[in-house]
Design an enzyme around this catalytic site. Structure first.
Site, PDB file in Angstrom:
ATOM      1  N   VAL A   1       1.087   5.229   6.100  1.00  0.00           N
ATOM      2  CA  VAL A   1       2.508   5.562   6.122  1.00  0.00           C
ATOM      3  C   VAL A   1       3.223   4.806   5.000  1.00  0.00           C
ATOM      4  O   VAL A   1       2.982   3.612   4.791  1.00  0.00           O
ATOM      5  CB  VAL A   1       3.129   5.186   7.483  1.00  0.00           C
ATOM      6  CG1 VAL A   1       4.628   5.433   7.481  1.00  0.00           C
ATOM      7  CG2 VAL A   1       2.462   5.986   8.597  1.00  0.00           C
TER       8      VAL A   1
ATOM      9  N   THR B   1       5.742   2.675   3.837  1.00  0.00           N
ATOM     10  CA  THR B   1       6.708   1.715   4.369  1.00  0.00           C
ATOM     11  C   THR B   1       6.801   0.519   3.434  1.00  0.00           C
ATOM     12  O   THR B   1       6.040   0.396   2.474  1.00  0.00           O
ATOM     13  CB  THR B   1       6.291   1.208   5.771  1.00  0.00           C
ATOM     14  OG1 THR B   1       5.094   0.420   5.643  1.00  0.00           O
ATOM     15  CG2 THR B   1       6.051   2.355   6.739  1.00  0.00           C
TER      16      THR B   1
ATOM     17  N   TYR C   1      -5.464  -9.116   5.592  1.00  0.00           N
ATOM     18  CA  TYR C   1      -4.860  -8.099   6.447  1.00  0.00           C
ATOM     19  C   TYR C   1      -5.896  -7.356   7.300  1.00  0.00           C
ATOM     20  O   TYR C   1      -5.742  -7.253   8.523  1.00  0.00           O
ATOM     21  CB  TYR C   1      -4.076  -7.106   5.599  1.00  0.00           C
ATOM     22  CG  TYR C   1      -3.470  -5.975   6.390  1.00  0.00           C
ATOM     23  CD1 TYR C   1      -2.338  -6.181   7.185  1.00  0.00           C
ATOM     24  CD2 TYR C   1      -4.020  -4.696   6.350  1.00  0.00           C
ATOM     25  CE1 TYR C   1      -1.777  -5.143   7.918  1.00  0.00           C
ATOM     26  CE2 TYR C   1      -3.470  -3.654   7.074  1.00  0.00           C
ATOM     27  CZ  TYR C   1      -2.346  -3.877   7.854  1.00  0.00           C
ATOM     28  OH  TYR C   1      -1.802  -2.840   8.582  1.00  0.00           O
TER      29      TYR C   1
END
Length: 245
Positions: free
Chosen positions: A201, A203, A168
């Site tokens: 965040v 999510t 990532y």
């Protein structure tokens, strides 16, 4: 040309993408909600419309050439031009314990899958939408990245950067580098393109681990999507300002 500004947000059926769509809609933009799951797409569009946003669905799988071409054709029919493209769709890839990706044991197929969405998908969508963006008087492109893509921060032992994410994190470094190349190529046009980190965040991408809400994460992407004509291009931002490469 229509006075209404048109935006396309990829991966907009939930999370940060949805809130970016909502934020642009609140500013009067007509928003194309890009998503690959058509049921979730329809739900998101209905929710946005109920909130007063002029939204329309754009079935879009950023990993598929035909899907992306069809999305460009749909926007051509719906609006005839595009003012804002927010490349928000992204994946973390399969992770191990502690939401990590160990480079010494990493499956190369995981890397390929992450790059296909996070990098090649952005290039695929951007190039398909460029003819529509060139018809705008103030076109903007925002690539949603991550501070995990900052080589400066990743290499600094005094900065807490979270777990090792060997698929990532490099995908976001690659995305940042691609953003700079687009900015160089488009330097003599009115297209402004920047990368942005929405922060940590909560999510679905990270298992809802994070101290920030999707609404908070959407604030800086929306700001970059609505930059004035003399705004920056080819840079990497977070809420507090520029992030080092």
């Amino acid at each position: 040309m229509s006075e209404t500004k048109i935006a396309l947000v990829t991966g907009a059926n939930k999370g940060i993408g949805y809130e970016i769509a909502a934020g642009l809609g609140a500013l009067g933009y007509r928003v194309g909600v890009g998503a690959r799951d058509e049921t979730r797409l329809e739900t998101a569009v209905e929710k946005l419309r109920a909130a007063g946003v002029d939204a329309f669905g754009v079935p879009l799988d950023v990993t598929g050439d035909r899907s992306v071409s069809a999305a460009a054709e749909l926007i051509e029919r719906q609006a005839g031009h595009l003012d804002v493209l927010v490349n928000n769709a992204g994946i973390s890839g399969e992770t191990g314990p502690g939401w990590g990706q160990d480079p010494t044991t990493l499956d190369l197929d995981v890397v390929r899958t992450v790059l296909e969405t996070n990098v090649l998908g952005v290039i695929r969508v951007t190039n398909a939408m460029l003819p529509l963006l060139r018809r705008s008087t103030s076109p903007r492109i925002v690539n949603v990245s991550s501070s995990l893509g900052s080589l400066t921060r990743q290499a600094d032992p005094d900065i807490e950067v979270g777990p090792v994410m060997a698929a990532y994190a490099p995908s976001k470094s690659f995305l940042n580098a691609v953003t700079v190349q687009y900015a160089r190529q488009l330097a003599d046009t009115n297209i402004l393109i920047n990368a942005v980190c929405p922060g940590l965040v909560a999510t679905g991408l990270n298992g809802f681990y994070g101290s920030r809400t999707p609404e908070q994460g959407a604030a800086t992407p929306v700001r970059l999507a609505t930059l004035p004509d003399d705004g920056p291009t080819g840079a990497f931002f977070e809420d507090d300002g520029v992030i080092p490469w």
